[in-house]
Design a protein around this motif. Structure first.
Motif, PDB file in Angstrom:
ATOM      1  N   HIS A  27       0.876  -1.135   0.063  1.00 40.89           N
ATOM      2  CA  HIS A  27      -0.007  -0.264  -0.023  1.00 40.89           C
ATOM      3  C   HIS A  27       0.861   1.167   0.052  1.00 40.89           C
ATOM      4  O   HIS A  27       0.243   2.389  -0.094  1.00 40.89           O
ATOM      5  N   SER A  28       2.221   1.207  -0.063  1.00 44.63           N
ATOM      6  CA  SER A  28       2.678   2.553  -0.043  1.00 44.63           C
ATOM      7  C   SER A  28       3.353   2.615  -1.530  1.00 44.63           C
ATOM      8  O   SER A  28       4.187   3.650  -1.782  1.00 44.63           O
ATOM      9  N   TYR A  29       2.954   1.753  -2.434  1.00 46.93           N
ATOM     10  CA  TYR A  29       3.301   2.025  -3.908  1.00 46.93           C
ATOM     11  C   TYR A  29       3.011   3.501  -4.288  1.00 46.93           C
ATOM     12  O   TYR A  29       1.581   3.527  -4.231  1.00 46.93           O
ATOM     13  N   THR A  30       3.832   4.076  -5.133  1.00 48.27           N
ATOM     14  CA  THR A  30       3.207   5.553  -5.628  1.00 48.27           C
ATOM     15  C   THR A  30       3.069   5.047  -7.255  1.00 48.27           C
ATOM     16  O   THR A  30       3.936   4.738  -7.905  1.00 48.27           O
ATOM     17  N   PRO A  31       1.826   5.365  -7.670  1.00 51.52           N
ATOM     18  CA  PRO A  31       1.258   4.993  -8.962  1.00 51.52           C
ATOM     19  C   PRO A  31       2.249   5.643 -10.020  1.00 51.52           C
ATOM     20  O   PRO A  31       2.641   6.946  -9.766  1.00 51.52           O
ATOM     21  N   VAL A  32       2.599   5.193 -11.185  1.00 54.68           N
ATOM     22  CA  VAL A  32       3.222   6.006 -12.139  1.00 54.68           C
ATOM     23  C   VAL A  32       2.288   6.522 -12.987  1.00 54.68           C
ATOM     24  O   VAL A  32       1.200   6.027 -13.525  1.00 54.68           O
ATOM     25  N   GLN A  53       4.904  -1.773 -25.443  1.00 53.56           N
ATOM     26  CA  GLN A  53       5.920  -2.838 -25.160  1.00 53.56           C
ATOM     27  C   GLN A  53       7.001  -2.380 -24.414  1.00 53.56           C
ATOM     28  O   GLN A  53       7.427  -1.315 -24.592  1.00 53.56           O
ATOM     29  N   GLY A  54       7.435  -3.217 -23.503  1.00 48.81           N
ATOM     30  CA  GLY A  54       8.737  -3.025 -22.830  1.00 48.81           C
ATOM     31  C   GLY A  54       8.348  -2.250 -21.307  1.00 48.81           C
ATOM     32  O   GLY A  54       9.287  -2.009 -20.517  1.00 48.81           O
ATOM     33  N   LYS A  55       7.324  -1.576 -21.205  1.00 48.11           N
ATOM     34  CA  LYS A  55       6.839  -0.976 -19.926  1.00 48.11           C
ATOM     35  C   LYS A  55       5.927  -1.894 -18.949  1.00 48.11           C
ATOM     36  O   LYS A  55       5.638  -2.929 -19.508  1.00 48.11           O
ATOM     37  N   HIS A  56       6.311  -1.769 -17.833  1.00 47.53           N
ATOM     38  CA  HIS A  56       5.892  -2.403 -16.796  1.00 47.53           C
ATOM     39  C   HIS A  56       4.503  -1.741 -15.957  1.00 47.53           C
ATOM     40  O   HIS A  56       4.860  -0.954 -15.243  1.00 47.53           O
ATOM     41  N   HIS A  58       1.394  -1.473 -13.623  1.00 54.16           N
ATOM     42  CA  HIS A  58       0.801  -1.935 -12.531  1.00 54.16           C
ATOM     43  C   HIS A  58      -0.674  -1.405 -12.247  1.00 54.16           C
ATOM     44  O   HIS A  58      -1.063  -0.271 -12.578  1.00 54.16           O
ATOM     45  N   ALA A  59      -1.419  -2.035 -11.413  1.00 54.21           N
ATOM     46  CA  ALA A  59      -2.693  -1.749 -11.113  1.00 54.21           C
ATOM     47  C   ALA A  59      -2.341  -0.312 -10.250  1.00 54.21           C
ATOM     48  O   ALA A  59      -1.535  -0.342  -9.460  1.00 54.21           O
ATOM     49  N   GLY A  60      -3.258   0.498 -10.589  1.00 47.98           N
ATOM     50  CA  GLY A  60      -3.118   1.736 -10.097  1.00 47.98           C
ATOM     51  C   GLY A  60      -2.417   2.940 -10.846  1.00 47.98           C
ATOM     52  O   GLY A  60      -2.534   4.182 -10.568  1.00 47.98           O
ATOM     53  N   ASP A  61      -1.475   2.565 -11.719  1.00 45.92           N
ATOM     54  CA  ASP A  61      -0.854   3.600 -12.526  1.00 45.92           C
ATOM     55  C   ASP A  61      -2.035   4.136 -13.546  1.00 45.92           C
ATOM     56  O   ASP A  61      -3.145   3.680 -13.897  1.00 45.92           O
ATOM     57  N   VAL A  62      -1.613   5.338 -13.807  1.00 49.21           N
ATOM     58  CA  VAL A  62      -2.388   6.130 -14.595  1.00 49.21           C
ATOM     59  C   VAL A  62      -2.061   6.484 -16.048  1.00 49.21           C
ATOM     60  O   VAL A  62      -0.768   6.733 -16.297  1.00 49.21           O
ATOM     61  N   ILE A 126      -3.343  -3.766 -22.450  1.00 50.79           N
ATOM     62  CA  ILE A 126      -2.365  -3.518 -21.198  1.00 50.79           C
ATOM     63  C   ILE A 126      -2.548  -4.721 -20.042  1.00 50.79           C
ATOM     64  O   ILE A 126      -3.944  -4.798 -19.641  1.00 50.79           O
ATOM     65  N   ASN A 127      -1.641  -5.309 -19.345  1.00 49.80           N
ATOM     66  CA  ASN A 127      -1.915  -6.311 -18.400  1.00 49.80           C
ATOM     67  C   ASN A 127      -1.313  -5.387 -17.026  1.00 49.80           C
ATOM     68  O   ASN A 127       0.044  -5.366 -17.235  1.00 49.80           O
TER      69      ASN A 127
END
Length: 135
Positions: A27-32, A53-56, A58-62, A126-127
């Motif tokens: 819960h301390s992840y800062t979305p990208v 492609q090549g980007k990672h 994550h849930a919560g990223d914008v 995007i996954n």
């Protein structure tokens, strides 16, 4: 009796300490924040899938979709993505500057304007994985 009680208490305390550390890490992840298509924006001049492609992700990223009034962006399901179809359950945006938060798992985006632009490649799958633990 103090010995029996402490034999239960120590494992319970350890369990809650580990749980708390894992909770804080998740819960301390800062979305990208990503600008889709970089300086070109959400536009058919580039491959949208190639941009991703090549980007990672994550849930919560914008994802920020910037585009002119000739286009739109729609969140669709897998069938809508595959067939370039907007259904009643799709979410459509047309403001030209839309911020969309990624959900965990598969996220599908298409442009339905103009007709057949999606079939020409203006779509992106995007996954989004779980956020990484913070260091």
């Amino acid at each position: 009796m103090a010995i029996r009680g402490s034999s239960f208490l120590i494992p319970a305390m350890l369990f809650f300490m580990v749980f708390e550390l894992q909770y804080e890490a998740i819960h301390s992840y800062t979305p990208v924040h990503y600008m889709v298509g970089d300086e070109d924006g959400w536009d058919p001049v580039i491959s949208m899938q190639g941009w991703a492609q090549g980007k990672h992700f994550h849930a919560g990223d914008v994802l920020e979709f910037k585009y002119d009034d000739a286009f739109d962006v729609s969140i669709v399901d897998k069938a809508g993505y595959d067939d370039c179809f907007v259904s009643d359950t799709s979410i459509q945006f047309s403001d030209g500057d839309d911020n969309i938060t990624l959900a965990f798992g598969a996220n599908y985006f298409i442009s339905s304007l103009p007709t057949n632009i999606c079939a020409g490649g203006m779509k992106m799958a995007i996954n989004a994985t779980a956020p990484p633990p913070s260091v």
